[in-house]
Design an enzyme around this catalytic site. Structure first.
Site, short mmCIF file in Angstrom:
data_model
loop_
_atom_site.label_atom_id
_atom_site.label_comp_id
_atom_site.label_asym_id
_atom_site.label_seq_id
_atom_site.Cartn_x
_atom_site.Cartn_y
_atom_site.Cartn_z
N THR A 1 -13.97 10.80 -3.65
CA THR A 1 -13.24 9.59 -2.79
C THR A 1 -14.60 8.87 -1.94
OG1 THR A 1 -14.32 11.97 -1.93
CG2 THR A 1 -11.46 12.54 -2.65
N ASP A 2 -14.38 8.72 -0.65
CA ASP A 2 -15.08 8.20 -0.08
C ASP A 2 -15.45 8.06 1.63
OD1 ASP A 2 -13.15 6.45 1.26
OD2 ASP A 2 -14.14 4.93 0.03
N ASN A 3 -16.11 7.92 2.45
CA ASN A 3 -15.97 8.03 3.89
C ASN A 3 -14.79 8.14 4.07
OD1 ASN A 3 -17.89 8.33 5.91
ND2 ASN A 3 -18.01 6.37 6.20
N GLY B 1 -12.16 8.64 3.51
CA GLY B 1 -11.37 9.72 2.92
C GLY B 1 -10.05 9.49 2.02
#
Lengths: 135, 135, 135, 135
Positions: B13-15, B17
């Site tokens: 996942t990333d920043n 969401g």
């Protein structure tokens, strides 16, 4: 056109002794992040302002491989600029050898992930990075 | 068509969401690896036999996002089978929602990375996974 | 103890022909996620309830290497359970061969990332996974 | 001590809005690669000479988080130098804030992955990076 350099870590290589292909999408990200920093409106600031450029599609062509400890050069430009989306084009080199070419298309979305018109000021900034041959 | 499932770890996942977009290329790899296992000739065995399917190009379209702990379903088929290359097509779902579609094209190369004809036996096996609508 | 299995993709390998060492921390994450699912309170639900287990420290010992297409087995247990933190212990095997051992320590924090007491109910659930030799 | 800087890409962040913890092991790798370049014997050259520094163990302590677009500073030194192994120590900062500390221990192995004595010349070079307080 923005020019960004990156040194390949061991982590990016694979069993075949070359950079694993999905990593080039990360190098594309590095390129467009630096293009936006160079035009004077960082992607970080853009997110703080409630605007996002999620990735809608990607194309990537692999011509030659990067290896551990190579310094690659990422050339990033804008190849299509519309009212509500931008497409970046990338060329990645190692010295004079072309490794990879590709594009990423990004709609502009707001805080609620709804498509949004690109503000005129940002559009003007991006316009400067449209490839000459495309103008 | 091969169907493979995968649970999204936090790492993917990333920043924003959601799953970072380059990871879908890894899910594509998981899909074609399992397709080859299912057809009876694993990619690992293929490499031991001195044949490789490097990635020549990728296309990927992002329709919706996967999130942490989702189970995604990767549907993999063959969409083009030539004498010296194969193109796989992918559809990734979360439950009934289509998240991503894409393709990866692979020339067959030998130990010295020289393009090579696909052996008839392997071609026959891959032929079974050509999408019905494409036959 | 929770037992989780994972098939090594090409993406996880490196130039040395083995799994790149940082990936084992992701396998540890997969292990503790499945341990929490097994005990009946998923980490996803925990986050929805406003509680987080960030990683405070990691130790990892590498005894042997995993390779492309190996199926690894991740054994996860709880090795220390305090009022405001938990430490998980991991053993990763490929068939009968021990590849990696390690630990990760996690304080419980709330929405504002402030350290928080582990609710008694969650503590009771985690208690069941404390290694017998540690009780 | 070697000092290396790195800009955090989106790819390295996770659902919690911070850098996913396993990535710090990659930053450690970047640090020791640059330390070896600085001492005049690159790790790439070392591999060409048939010597490898696989990772035997890792410790990592997380004090604070890095975020998207931060520039981190990786300080790398040698904290233990033995006849057949070296341990590097790392401190990662964002501006003046200490984010992470850690160590990685590496036996020297030859082409056949057999433990080997560190050549005196390499040992002399590494000796210069032993932390003053450790001498």
């Amino acid at each position: 056109m923005n020019i960004t350099k990156y040194r390949i870590p061991y982590a990016d290589t694979d069993n075949m002794g070359v950079v694993y292909h999905s990593n080039y999408l990360i190098y594309f990200e590095m390129g467009r992040t630096e293009l936006m920093r160079e035009l004077g409106y960082t992607y970080k600031k853009m997110e703080e302002d409630g605007m996002y450029f999620p990735v809608r599609n990607v194309t990537c062509n692999y011509h030659a491989s990067a290896h551990y400890d190579d310094i690659i050069t990422i050339e990033t430009s804008v190849c299509e600029l519309k009212n509500a989306s931008v497409t970046f084009a990338y060329k990645i080199f190692c010295e004079d050898k072309l490794l990879t070419t590709g594009t990423t298309k990004h709609p502009l979305v707001n805080y609620a992930f709804k498509p949004t018109r690109i503000p005129q000021e940002l559009k003007n900034l991006l316009q400067k990075y449209v490839k000459t041959e495309e103008k």
